[in-house]
Write an enzyme that holds these catalytic residues in place. Structure first.
Site, short mmCIF file in Angstrom:
data_model
loop_
_atom_site.label_atom_id
_atom_site.label_comp_id
_atom_site.label_asym_id
_atom_site.label_seq_id
_atom_site.Cartn_x
_atom_site.Cartn_y
_atom_site.Cartn_z
N GLU A 4 -12.42 6.33 26.45
CA GLU A 4 -11.08 6.47 25.87
C GLU A 4 -10.46 5.11 25.62
OE1 GLU A 4 -11.15 9.42 29.44
OE2 GLU A 4 -12.23 7.63 28.81
N CYS A 42 -6.72 5.84 31.99
CA CYS A 42 -6.88 6.24 30.59
C CYS A 42 -5.75 7.17 30.15
CB CYS A 42 -8.24 6.89 30.37
SG CYS A 42 -9.60 5.68 30.44
#
Length: 156
Positions: free
Chosen positions: A80, A109
């Site tokens: 991510e 994230c």
């Protein structure tokens, strides 16, 4: 709040496209040199893939993710984070986009996802620690869990 047609542009066919994009993220994960877990991510805005990423070391580092004790090195980037930083270097904006990721996001994230303007996260593997998902829910990010093997599609 993002326009629903913007973050779900396929209307009645959205579930089918969510599954296909997630399949693409699973294929992209195979680019990772990590041994313990390979994770892939795509960022889709409207009907266009604007970024991709997989977990691995920063550019210019050796492609070795684990140390001699099979522990992930602290500087390994998550899929991510790679996708979000890649879109940040481009002329695209992740505002009102969907993130397809093969493993549910961690807390770090999740913070990046919120700050980047992503409005929807679609994932297929649940990580044992759920604090990232909890934060995304708190921020109003739409979550979709897909289990492709058992044909499960859960909007959370």
């Amino acid at each position: 709040m993002a326009d629903d047609k913007l973050i779900k542009p396929y209307g009645d066919k959205q579930m089918s496209f969510d599954k296909r994009y997630l399949e693409m993220a699973l294929i992209w994960a195979r680019n990772s040199y990590c041994i313990r877990r390979q994770v892939g991510a795509l960022i889709v805005k409207g009907k266009m893939i604007i970024s991709d990423g997989y977990n691995g070391t920063p550019a210019g580092f050796e492609n070795v993710c684990e140390d001699e004790n099979n522990v992930t090195k602290p500087y390994v980037l998550h899929a991510e984070a790679n996708a979000i930083t890649k879109v940040a270097k481009s002329n695209n904006s992740s505002e009102d986009s969907t993130l397809y990721v093969t493993t549910s996001p961690c807390m770090e994230c999740a913070k990046l996802i919120i700050q980047s303007g992503i409005k929807r996260v679609v994932y297929c593997n649940r990580y044992r620690i759920t604090d990232g998902l909890d934060l995304l829910k708190r921020a109003g990010i739409k979550l979709v869990y897909i289990d492709p093997e058992n044909d499960i599609y859960e909007q959370q």
